[in-house]
Enzyme design. Structure first.
Site, short mmCIF file in Angstrom:
data_model
loop_
_atom_site.label_atom_id
_atom_site.label_comp_id
_atom_site.label_asym_id
_atom_site.label_seq_id
_atom_site.Cartn_x
_atom_site.Cartn_y
_atom_site.Cartn_z
N GLY A 16 -4.01 -5.66 6.91
CA GLY A 16 -4.77 -4.59 7.55
C GLY A 16 -5.57 -5.00 8.77
O GLY A 16 -5.81 -4.18 9.66
N GLY A 59 -9.70 -3.25 4.35
CA GLY A 59 -8.55 -3.32 5.25
C GLY A 59 -8.41 -2.07 6.09
O GLY A 59 -9.37 -1.33 6.33
N ASP A 60 -7.20 -1.82 6.52
CA ASP A 60 -6.94 -0.70 7.42
C ASP A 60 -6.79 0.64 6.70
O ASP A 60 -7.01 1.70 7.31
CB ASP A 60 -5.65 -0.96 8.19
CG ASP A 60 -4.46 -1.12 7.23
OD1 ASP A 60 -4.58 -1.89 6.25
OD2 ASP A 60 -3.43 -0.45 7.44
N THR A 68 0.86 -1.19 0.00
CA THR A 68 0.00 0.00 0.00
C THR A 68 0.89 1.23 0.00
O THR A 68 1.95 1.21 0.61
CB THR A 68 -0.85 -0.01 1.30
OG1 THR A 68 -1.84 -1.00 1.17
CG2 THR A 68 -1.48 1.32 1.59
N ARG A 113 -14.41 -7.05 1.48
CA ARG A 113 -13.41 -6.92 2.56
C ARG A 113 -12.76 -5.53 2.49
O ARG A 113 -12.37 -5.06 1.45
CB ARG A 113 -12.35 -8.00 2.40
CG ARG A 113 -11.21 -7.95 3.46
CD ARG A 113 -10.01 -7.19 2.96
NE ARG A 113 -8.91 -7.21 3.93
CZ ARG A 113 -7.82 -6.46 3.81
NH1 ARG A 113 -7.68 -5.65 2.79
NH2 ARG A 113 -6.88 -6.52 4.71
N GLY A 167 0.74 -3.66 5.18
CA GLY A 167 0.75 -5.05 5.62
C GLY A 167 -0.68 -5.55 5.77
O GLY A 167 -1.60 -5.00 5.18
C1 SD4 Z 1 -4.85 -3.88 3.43
N1 SD4 Z 1 -3.00 -2.76 4.46
O1 SD4 Z 1 -5.78 -3.74 2.64
C2 SD4 Z 1 -3.61 -3.07 3.20
C3 SD4 Z 1 -2.72 -3.81 2.28
C4 SD4 Z 1 -1.29 -3.46 2.41
O2 SD4 Z 1 0.89 -4.03 2.12
O3 SD4 Z 1 -0.89 -2.53 2.98
N2 SD4 Z 1 -0.41 -4.22 1.95
O4 SD4 Z 1 -4.87 -4.67 4.37
#
Ligand code: SD4
Length: 338
Positions: free
Chosen positions: A247, A223-224, A193, A221, A245
């Protein structure tokens, strides 16, 4: 709404806008902020995103303008399977985008599960500036974007579709760690991200986070990245933090907020990121062995720190002295027994 109420509403809005802009303009440069400002971003593609943001900063733009510009670069100019129009789709073959933007004064906006609109970061900024809300999702976010002049267009690239078809042959859904930068198709690693933080020459902070989320995720879904406090948090009094990472771990720990609060208590950006990683591990020690979580933070003086759970995380730093610096995460946790 009758004309008088409309007029009063408009008066109130423009008075508010004037107050905000005169407050900011009147601010003299913060002597502790890095001269000209500083921009930091997650991952190696953060170098290009930083440079786009930097161009905005040196042209006199605010930190907020800069992070929007940097995120837009990642969403389009770079054809990246994890961000924006070139992102990989979910397990149903649908590309959905998440983004958030936050100013150091507490204003913020976000979109989640947005389809067929490029530049989710700019839609997030419109949510922040043009609505009384913080987050719009799915169809409502798309309708809002179209009403603001964003063009609806099919975004899934042939490469992303091909990668999805390849994934469907095994259809194995498992978030994995970012051991190394992945290439498509057949990539081992399925997420990255852009999280970007900036401080401008006035010492004002802002941040942006934009992603297509985890590839092959369940449809719906989120994420964060679009969750304020999880993937991004900014406070002019203290500093800013962003995450990349898996999320779900950031959401469980309100992690970016946590990093900022730890800095408020006096931790350096790196120590704050380290402690946030420790929390993630303490909460789910077993899961932490196979999930990547990375934090990047900057304090209000422009000091930068990062910490990752596993190897492979890099971040980019751009300021008046160097515009293409790329650093390995200051430290990783995995060595200490995760
Ligand atoms: C998520 N944090 O959707 C994001 C994906 C991400 O490295 O950051 N990947 O969970």
């Amino acid at each position: 709404m009758n004309d008088r109420r409309k007029f009063l509403g408009q008066m109130a809005l423009s008075a508010g806008a004037l107050a905000v802009s005169s407050g900011l303009d009147a601010k003299s440069p913060d002597p502790r902020a890095p001269e000209g400002g500083r921009v930091v971003s997650t991952w190696d593609f953060g170098v290009g995103a930083n440079q786009a943001a930097w161009a905005r900063l040196i042209a006199g733009g605010s930190a907020l303008d800069a992070v929007e510009q940097g995120a837009r670069w990642a969403e389009t100019d770079l054809c990246n399977p994890t961000v924006g129009r070139c992102g990989n789709p979910d397990r149903d073959g649908v590309l959905t985008l998440d983004a958030s933007i936050m100013d150091g004064d507490g204003r913020c906006g976000a979109v989640a599960a947005l389809e067929d609109i490029d530049h989710p970061i700019s839609v997030a900024r419109r949510v922040m500036e043009d609505t009384p809300h913080v987050m719009l999702v799915g169809e409502g976010a798309q309708q809002f974007a179209v009403s603001k002049g964003f063009r609806k267009q099919r975004l899934l690239t042939p490469e992303a579709e091909q990668a999805w078809q390849a994934w469907r042959e095994r259809a194995e859904y498992q978030p994995q760690i970012n051991a190394e930068r992945r290439q498509r198709p057949g990539d081992k690693d399925n997420h990255d991200t852009l999280g970007m933080l900036a401080i401008d020459r006035h010492g004002r902070l802002a941040g942006a986070c934009t992603t297509s989320g985890m590839a092959w995720k369940m449809h719906g879904r989120v994420g964060d990245s679009p969750i304020i406090g999880a993937g991004l948090y900014v406070d002019n009094e203290v500093g800013a933090a962003t995450a990349s990472g898996v999320g779900e771990e950031m959401i469980r720990n309100a992690a970016s907020f946590l990093v900022v609060e730890l800095m408020r208590q006096g931790r350096t950006p790196m120590d704050a990121c380290h402690e946030a990683i420790e929390r993630v591990v303490r909460k789910r020690p077993e899961a932490s062995k196979s999930l990547q979580v990375c934090f990047l933070a900057i304090n209000r003086h422009g000091e930068v720190g990062a910490f990752a759970l596993h190897e492979g995380f890099v971040y980019a730093v751009c300021d008046a002295t160097k515009q293409d610096a790329l650093h390995a995460s200051d430290a990783i946790y995995a060595g200490s027994g995760a």
